[in-house]
Write a protein that holds these residues in place. Structure first.
Motif, PDB file in Angstrom:
ATOM      1  N   GLU A 137      69.922  32.088 -30.140  1.00 14.49           N
ATOM      2  CA  GLU A 137      69.289  32.708 -28.974  1.00 14.49           C
ATOM      3  C   GLU A 137      70.372  33.049 -27.961  1.00 14.49           C
ATOM      4  O   GLU A 137      71.112  32.167 -27.510  1.00 14.49           O
ATOM      5  CB  GLU A 137      68.268  31.784 -28.334  1.00 14.49           C
ATOM      6  N   ILE A 138      70.488  34.315 -27.638  1.00 14.06           N
ATOM      7  CA  ILE A 138      71.400  34.740 -26.580  1.00 14.06           C
ATOM      8  C   ILE A 138      70.621  34.685 -25.268  1.00 14.06           C
ATOM      9  O   ILE A 138      69.779  35.543 -24.988  1.00 14.06           O
ATOM     10  CB  ILE A 138      71.933  36.159 -26.836  1.00 14.06           C
ATOM     11  N   VAL A 139      70.876  33.655 -24.493  1.00 12.79           N
ATOM     12  CA  VAL A 139      70.190  33.507 -23.203  1.00 12.79           C
ATOM     13  C   VAL A 139      70.721  34.541 -22.223  1.00 12.79           C
ATOM     14  O   VAL A 139      69.959  35.175 -21.483  1.00 12.79           O
ATOM     15  CB  VAL A 139      70.379  32.086 -22.659  1.00 12.79           C
ATOM     16  N   ALA A 140      72.035  34.709 -22.209  1.00 13.13           N
ATOM     17  CA  ALA A 140      72.648  35.715 -21.340  1.00 13.13           C
ATOM     18  C   ALA A 140      74.041  36.025 -21.858  1.00 13.13           C
ATOM     19  O   ALA A 140      74.789  35.115 -22.226  1.00 13.13           O
ATOM     20  CB  ALA A 140      72.723  35.232 -19.896  1.00 13.13           C
ATOM     21  N   ALA A 141      74.365  37.291 -21.908  1.00 15.16           N
ATOM     22  CA  ALA A 141      75.717  37.744 -22.221  1.00 15.16           C
ATOM     23  C   ALA A 141      76.102  38.782 -21.187  1.00 15.16           C
ATOM     24  O   ALA A 141      75.322  39.693 -20.904  1.00 15.16           O
ATOM     25  CB  ALA A 141      75.790  38.336 -23.630  1.00 15.16           C
ATOM     26  N   ASP A 142      77.271  38.638 -20.622  1.00 12.94           N
ATOM     27  CA  ASP A 142      77.698  39.506 -19.525  1.00 12.94           C
ATOM     28  C   ASP A 142      79.167  39.862 -19.730  1.00 12.94           C
ATOM     29  O   ASP A 142      80.032  38.983 -19.725  1.00 12.94           O
ATOM     30  CB  ASP A 142      77.499  38.792 -18.190  1.00 12.94           C
ATOM     31  N   ILE A 143      79.432  41.148 -19.942  1.00  8.17           N
ATOM     32  CA  ILE A 143      80.793  41.618 -20.165  1.00  8.17           C
ATOM     33  C   ILE A 143      81.098  42.733 -19.167  1.00  8.17           C
ATOM     34  O   ILE A 143      80.313  43.672 -19.023  1.00  8.17           O
ATOM     35  CB  ILE A 143      80.979  42.145 -21.604  1.00  8.17           C
ATOM     36  N   GLU A 144      82.233  42.613 -18.485  1.00 12.29           N
ATOM     37  CA  GLU A 144      82.720  43.658 -17.588  1.00 12.29           C
ATOM     38  C   GLU A 144      84.072  44.125 -18.106  1.00 12.29           C
ATOM     39  O   GLU A 144      85.045  43.376 -18.128  1.00 12.29           O
ATOM     40  CB  GLU A 144      82.851  43.125 -16.158  1.00 12.29           C
ATOM     41  N   TRP A 145      84.123  45.369 -18.529  1.00 12.84           N
ATOM     42  CA  TRP A 145      85.308  45.925 -19.184  1.00 12.84           C
ATOM     43  C   TRP A 145      85.615  47.271 -18.534  1.00 12.84           C
ATOM     44  O   TRP A 145      85.032  48.294 -18.895  1.00 12.84           O
ATOM     45  CB  TRP A 145      85.040  46.054 -20.671  1.00 12.84           C
ATOM     46  N   GLY A 146      86.509  47.265 -17.554  1.00  6.67           N
ATOM     47  CA  GLY A 146      86.787  48.479 -16.812  1.00  6.67           C
ATOM     48  C   GLY A 146      85.511  48.990 -16.170  1.00  6.67           C
ATOM     49  O   GLY A 146      84.758  48.224 -15.561  1.00  6.67           O
ATOM     50  N   PRO A 147      85.204  50.266 -16.316  1.00  3.53           N
ATOM     51  CA  PRO A 147      83.972  50.795 -15.730  1.00  3.53           C
ATOM     52  C   PRO A 147      82.717  50.446 -16.528  1.00  3.53           C
ATOM     53  O   PRO A 147      81.600  50.633 -16.042  1.00  3.53           O
ATOM     54  CB  PRO A 147      84.210  52.310 -15.743  1.00  3.53           C
TER      55      PRO A 147
END
Length: 328
Positions: free
Chosen positions: A225-235
């Motif tokens: 179960e992916i409860v939350a995934a957060d990726i910030e990669w440049g824009p």
């Protein structure tokens, strides 16, 4: 006064005897593991095993440990490995790795360098038969492979068994200032630096993790179960949630809902890396663009990735075989 001296001497002797017993138990457990792997056909060895820490600690140091499975597809070696614990609390182990170590995987060789890498491992009971929680912290890490490399100022990986569960764990991963040098990344408009990578999951396994599981005998996952995934990669930013059920082979069934902003930069990077042709990239850009435009923001793409029958589907579009989540 004499009685007090005699009592102190007796207590010191008893404590010394207990320390030597505990150190012998730890030595035997390590030796038995290496013997067991050798009997299974593995190459498993070390040059020396020393136990220190008297009177309050039982600290084991293995010099030049090396492990390789039967077909050579999985291996690990390092200049040393330390397993540290308090004599009165053997269920809590601190693991310390050297600054350099090498992994062999089915996907290639990984040379790992770091400033500091250690883990805190807590088991239920002194026999290490069930993992309660695990926390790994690495600083100034660098991994190099034949395909590229990555660096991270900080890496944190943690797992904790859920309350009342036997083999269900919360597993979280977080990195800071990660730089990736791979053909897929940095080949176009997106930078090599990934500012944020945070993943929070709940994973069920076929049985509880134990001391052996942390090395090579890992239990198979049965659900993710992916409860939350957060990726910030440049824009570009990506968020995701979802639930997958895994069969005996690790093939998933389920759905992952995700939201991708500034997705065009990612498509461009994939095409520039050679992973797909520019014609394929243009077709994908047109398809995603039509789907994104219906949301009111053409640079934002919300969709569901479906896993079914061993295949993946984006919305109604088949995109290929599903990956297998296998621990081996």
């Amino acid at each position: 006064m004499k009685r007090l001296i005699v009592m102190i001497v007796l207590l010191a002797g008893a404590w010394s005897g207990y320390w030597f017993y505990a150190s012998g138990q730890k030595r035997a457990a390590i030796e038995d593991w290496f013997t067991e792997k050798q009997e299974e056909g593995w190459q498993a060895s070390y040059e020396d095993l020393s136990i220190a820490g008297f009177p309050n600690r039982v600290d084991a140091t293995l010099d030049n440990p090396s492990v390789e499975n039967q077909d050579g597809s999985i291996a690990w070696n390092a200049p040393f490995l330390q397993l540290l614990s308090l004599v009165y609390n053997p269920s809590h182990v601190i693991v310390i790795w050297p600054q350099t170590q090498t992994f062999v995987t089915p996907y290639g060789t990984v040379a790992l360098r770091k400033e500091d890498l250690r883990a805190s491992v807590v088991f239920d009971g002194d026999d290490a038969s069930s993992l309660n929680r695990f926390s790994l912290v690495g600083e100034d890490m660098e991994a190099r492979t034949e395909r590229g490399s990555w660096e991270a100022a900080e890496l944190r990986l943690a797992a904790e068994r859920l309350p009342g569960a036997v083999s269900d764990y919360r597993v979280a991963l977080a990195t800071a200032d990660m730089t990736v040098d791979l053909p897929l990344i940095g080949a176009g408009s997106l930078p090599n630096r990934i500012e944020k990578l945070d993943v929070d999951t709940r994973i069920s396994f076929e049985h509880a993790w134990d001391a052996k599981s942390l090395l090579f005998d890992r239990p198979k996952p049965t659900s993710l179960e992916i409860v939350a995934a957060d990726i910030e990669w440049g824009p570009a930013t990506l968020t995701a949630t979802g639930l997958l059920e895994l069969d005996e082979t690790g093939t998933p069934e389920g759905e992952i809902d995700f939201s991708l902003k500034n997705w065009e930069e990612m498509i461009g990077d994939i095409a520039n890396s050679g992973a797909m042709s520019h014609q394929q990239a243009e077709s994908m850009r047109m398809m995603i663009g039509m789907m994104a435009s219906s949301s009111g923001d053409p640079r934002a793409f919300d969709a569901t990735l479906t896993f079914s029958g061993g295949m993946m589907r984006l919305a109604q579009l088949p995109i290929g075989p599903a990956p297998r989540f296998s621990p081996h």
